[in-house]
Write a protein that holds these residues in place. Structure first.
Motif, PDB file in Angstrom:
ATOM      1  N   SER A 386       0.846  -1.191   0.000  1.00 57.13           N
ATOM      2  CA  SER A 386       0.000   0.000   0.000  1.00 57.13           C
ATOM      3  C   SER A 386       0.881   1.240   0.000  1.00 57.13           C
ATOM      4  O   SER A 386       2.008   1.219   0.487  1.00 57.13           O
ATOM      5  N   LYS A 448      -5.981  -8.803  -7.463  1.00 55.16           N
ATOM      6  CA  LYS A 448      -7.410  -8.689  -7.140  1.00 55.16           C
ATOM      7  C   LYS A 448      -7.672  -9.119  -5.710  1.00 55.16           C
ATOM      8  O   LYS A 448      -8.434  -8.463  -4.970  1.00 55.16           O
ATOM      9  N   GLU A 451      -6.574  -6.416  -3.286  1.00 47.73           N
ATOM     10  CA  GLU A 451      -7.518  -5.303  -3.233  1.00 47.73           C
ATOM     11  C   GLU A 451      -8.739  -5.668  -2.384  1.00 47.73           C
ATOM     12  O   GLU A 451      -9.175  -4.893  -1.520  1.00 47.73           O
ATOM     13  N   PRO A 458      -7.118   0.081  -7.283  1.00 50.65           N
ATOM     14  CA  PRO A 458      -5.905  -0.126  -8.083  1.00 50.65           C
ATOM     15  C   PRO A 458      -4.847   0.956  -7.896  1.00 50.65           C
ATOM     16  O   PRO A 458      -3.657   0.705  -8.117  1.00 50.65           O
TER      17      PRO A 458
END
Length: 926
Positions: A386, A448, A451, A458
């Motif tokens: 992140s 994916k 997330e 994204p």
């Protein structure tokens, strides 16, 4: 205000009151104290400032001990013919030094106008610049601008390490010291000397240091050929090498254009150029950047020097030798890259070019899908982090393999171990595009999940991935002049080399040696130290490694029986080598390998795997050996038994031309010349009638003899050919980095042959000056003699016996060192007359016989249980040793009708009976 009498009286009383008078006195004293304190602070501050100045000055280097002459120079590396090969370039090194008299005045003035327009007027420091720097401290609370003159910049670069201080205080101290020393330096050196040293030490971007290097790097010119327009492009780069380098980016080019214009304006304003010169340079603005880009496209924008595998190993050898002279590792590397050394190597450009051409041509290797694969490196890694750095997820190669664990590889896109069938994937593929698509799918799926698991979009995280591929199997080769130990060429991997100091499989990886060690570890010490000859015989039969239940395999699938050492060499007979090793002891083999320079032989067994075992005869080592070591080992045989330590350079000179390293030939006799010649003789047979016929020279160089030995480790994991001619020795290796078995076990032999053929053609070996073929032979020592021997017992042959052997002619001419020819004649063959009827040895009464020569040999039951050997059908049997039992006495023949005895009228000698007659002799009784 109320001026009534009452108020006036009241005010007077207040002013004259004790409290008021005390308050007034206190105020006066406070003002006096404040004034005194202010004066004290000013004095203290001035004293402190002066003390700090004195402290900075007192810790400055002594001007007499300062050398501002540029000290960082690239080192030049030369081929063995003296031509330049490459430069070793470190950060800040000057590759083309430009004396001041080679730099036109206009070019000098370009830099003066840009960096220090009052250079010729000041005495080391620029007062205006000092005030500008002081103002910057007050305005921006930091040293954004400096007052550095060219003299100070020279001191900063050469004395203060470039001035990369962490704090403003340290930077201020350095500035004070610079100014102090600048004044002294101007007393010590003239302006031209200061400017020369400055122009040769500044960083001008794009890997160039100094104006001479930059002129060549940016425009391909000598510094004296630069125009004012071109110099004005280079000069601004000194201020900000990355931000002003026009080759780095469009932004950097815009910055450079702006500063170039400022530079030209300064030159005009300072009188450094005429209006006409200025106008010409301005008109050249667009063209000069076009010329810059065109030159960069020709030589490469960065002209990044990529060193060869040879240079990689050369650097390691030089660092090791410098450490022996007392340098630590860091200083050794610094000296190599920035010391301005002149390194004369052993590399032959002509030979290296041939080697390069073969190893960079994929046509010479197994094709993808037919013995070759693309391999995904084990370093594969995938990370999601992140942007605030608080959340992360990491994946590695095992995660990718696990992801596709149930993949059905019906199209056989991947290499699969025998016990896995076609399920899942591996790191080896025949279709790199499909594999990349599968990896992309893995990345997308994991992204994916990252997330969804963390509620991110994204744009809320960063993705990093390390994905590299190589082609397998790999290959490496070293070519050496065996008379000197000079490594003339080497290549350390398949295909184009990518990067510097990458894995060098020619000299820095260690692999299992296979059958190449039969000669070096077993037969060599047996013949040189233990009295064995090429005629000595060992039995190629079922054999188990001592103290194990593991049998030695025969690569041809059966056993050939009694064999000479010569046959063991050219036919690569495993059991013969092992039997020989057992006879001389593994200790003898290990000591020989150590003398031949093999560095990874395990002699202490600290891990329980010491190499004192019979399997070293077949190359079974704890740690393996390198291609370089293999080449040097066989080079000792080629060099008449003289081992020469491999060397990559002959001499190294320092920047002043003094000899820094003198790397002479380091040699020692490790075997008798006769032993070397005899082994060479057998190794020639390997390429003529043995396992290495594919490496024999052809066509116009077929008259040059090749001696060599093949080598194959378990399951074709490592494949070798080591061989030599009278001129060069070379070894080649092929294998997967991760130890897979190979299916194409011949290509590398063809490569060895083709490369060496081209090398010998290029050198003109085997031909005289007129282009006629010459006789080329390995030099034969004077103490070599020959004799005909029986190859089943190694003793002198008996004509008519050994050549009549039922298993084939056993008489061969053999070479010996004088004094080692056997004295006895053959004792293993026996001529036997066989009765045709009984099949037993014929007796005196057998009338129908034939003669056959058998082998007298004791064969163990264990050997017979495992199929015996090629000798088995011809070993004299027990029946052949027994005399015929059918014809054990003379036959009885009945008399014929005439009543005569077989003698025809009397006793066998015709003399009749003792009484004068015979039982039916012609006289009658009455």
């Amino acid at each position: 205000m109320n001026y009534s009498h009452y108020n006036i009286v009241r005010k007077q009383k207040y002013l004259k009151s004790p409290a008021r008078r005390l308050y007034s006195m206190l105020r006066i004293w406070m003002m006096r104290i404040a004034l005194v304190t202010l004066v004290f602070v000013i004095i203290a501050g001035c004293t402190s400032a002066y003390g700090a100045y004195q402290g900075a000055v007192s810790t400055s280097p002594n001007i007499d001990g300062i050398d501002v002459h540029p000290e960082l120079f690239s080192s030049k590396v030369f081929f063995n013919d003296g031509s330049e090969m490459v430069e070793l370039v470190g950060a800040g090194t000057n590759k083309i030094y430009a004396p001041i008299d080679t730099i036109p005045q206009k070019i000098r003035d370009t830099f003066v106008a840009m960096e220090d327009e009052r250079f010729y007027q000041h005495h080391g420091i620029d007062v205006r610049g000092i005030f500008r720097a002081a103002f910057s401290v007050v305005k921006v609370r930091g040293l954004k601008y400096g007052a550095s003159t060219i003299t100070q910049q020279l001191l900063k670069n050469q004395v203060f390490g470039g001035g990369n201080e962490r704090s403003s205080v340290d930077k201020l101290v350095r500035k004070v010291q610079e100014q102090y020393l600048a004044v002294q330096l101007e007393d010590k050196l003239d302006k031209d000397s200061i400017l020369e040293y400055y122009l040769n030490s500044i960083n001008l971007g794009n890997g160039s240091t100094g104006i001479g290097d930059a002129a060549n790097r940016y425009f391909g010119k000598e510094v004296g050929e630069l125009t004012i327009s071109e110099a004005a492009v280079i000069a601004p780069i000194a201020y900000w090498p990355n931000g002003m380098n026009p080759l780095l980016s469009e932004t950097a080019e815009k910055n450079n254009r702006r500063r170039r214009e400022d530079c030209l304006n300064n030159m005009l304003n300072c009188g450094f150029c005429t209006q006409e010169e200025y106008d010409e340079a301005i008109a050249d603005t667009d063209d000069v950047y076009i010329r810059l880009a065109q030159h960069a496209e020709t030589v490469g924008a960065y002209n990044q020097q990529q060193y060869s595998y040879f240079v990689d190993e050369l650097i390691e050898q030089l660092v090791a030798d410098l450490q022996k002279k007392g340098y630590d590792e860091t200083k050794a590397y610094n000296l190599l890259y920035t010391g301005g050394l002149r390194i004369h190597t052993t590399q032959d450009k002509q030979v290296q070019d041939i080697l390069d051409s073969y190893f960079t041509d994929e046509e010479n290797f197994p094709k993808i899908g037919s013995g070759s694969y693309y391999e995904l490196a084990k370093t594969y890694a995938l990370s999601f982090v992140s942007k605030d750095g608080k959340i992360s997820k990491h994946y590695h190669l095992n995660d990718l393999l696990k992801y596709y664990a149930n993949f059905k590889d019906s199209s056989k896109l991947f290499y699969h171990a025998k016990d896995t069938g076609n399920k899942g994937i591996s790191t080896y593929t025949t279709n790199i595009d499909k594999f990349k698509e599968m990896i992309d799918e893995f990345v997308a799926d994991k992204a994916k999940a990252f997330e969804e698991d963390n509620g991110l979009g994204p744009d809320d995280y960063n993705t990093t991935e390390s994905r590299t591929f190589s082609i397998q199997p790999q290959c490496a080769m070293v070519i050496m002049d065996h008379t000197t130990g000079n490594v003339v060429a080497q290549y350390g991997g398949r295909g184009e080399k990518v990067g510097n100091r990458v894995l060098n499989r020619a000299s820095n990886t260690f692999r299992q040696a296979g059958s190449t060690f039969k000669v070096l570890a077993s037969f060599l010490p047996a013949m040189d130290l233990c009295g064995y000859t090429l005629a000595s015989v060992f039995d190629d039969c079922y054999f188990v490694y001592p103290n194990t239940e593991q049998a030695v395999k025969s690569w041809y699938g059966y056993f050939k029986g009694l064999s000479t050492i010569r046959q063991g060499i050219y036919d690569s007979r495993n059991v013969v080598a092992c039997q020989c090793m057992l006879a001389i002891t593994p200790e003898m083999g290990v000591q020989t390998l150590l003398k031949l320079g093999f560095s990874k032989i395990d002699t202490d067994g600290s891990d329980g795997l010491a190499d004192y075992n019979v399997s070293i005869a077949l190359g079974g080592l704890t740690n393996g050996c390198s291609v370089l070591e293999m080449t040097a080992g066989y080079a000792a045989i080629a060099n008449k038994g003289m081992y020469c330590k491999p060397r990559y350079y002959s001499r190294v000179y320092d920047h002043d031309g003094n000899i820094l390293l003198d790397n002479g030939v380091e040699s020692k006799q490790v075997m008798k010349p006769a032993t070397a010649y005899l082994l060479t003789s057998a190794l020639v047979d390997t390429t003529v009638i043995g396992t290495g016929t594919s490496s024999k020279f052809r066509k116009d160089v077929e008259h040059i003899p090749v001696a060599g030995k093949t080598g194959t480790a378990h399951d074709n994991i490592d494949l070798w050919f080591a061989g030599f001619t009278p001129y060069y020795t070379a070894a080649i290796w092929s294998g997967y980095d991760n130890n897979l078995g190979q299916t194409n076990n011949m290509y590398y032999r063809y490569m060895w042959r083709n490369i060496m053929e081209d090398v010998h053609r290029a050198k003109g070996y085997g031909y005289d000056a007129d282009g006629n073929k010459t006789v080329v032979e390995f030099e034969r020592p004077a103490n070599i003699v020959e004799a005909d021997i029986c190859i089943k017992c190694g003793k002198l042959a008996v004509p008519g016996l050994c050549d009549a052997y039922a298993g084939g002619n056993c008489i061969k001419n053999e070479k010996f060192e004088n004094g080692t020819v056997p004295f006895e004649t053959c004792t293993c063959h026996e001529r036997v007359e066989i009765c045709d009827e009984s099949g037993q040895r014929a007796g005196p009464y057998c009338t129908s016989t034939h003669t056959r020569v058998y082998l007298k040999k004791a064969e163990t039951a264990e050997s017979r249980e495992h199929g015996g050997t090629s000798d088995t059908p011809y070993i004299i049997s027990s029946s052949a040793q027994e005399t015929c039992t059918i014809h054990s006495s003379a036959p009885v023949i009945p008399p014929d009708d005439g009543g005569e005895t077989p003698g025809g009228g009397g006793t066998p000698d015709g003399g009749g009976t003792p009484d004068g007659g015979t039982p039916g002799g012609g006289a009658t009784t009455n």
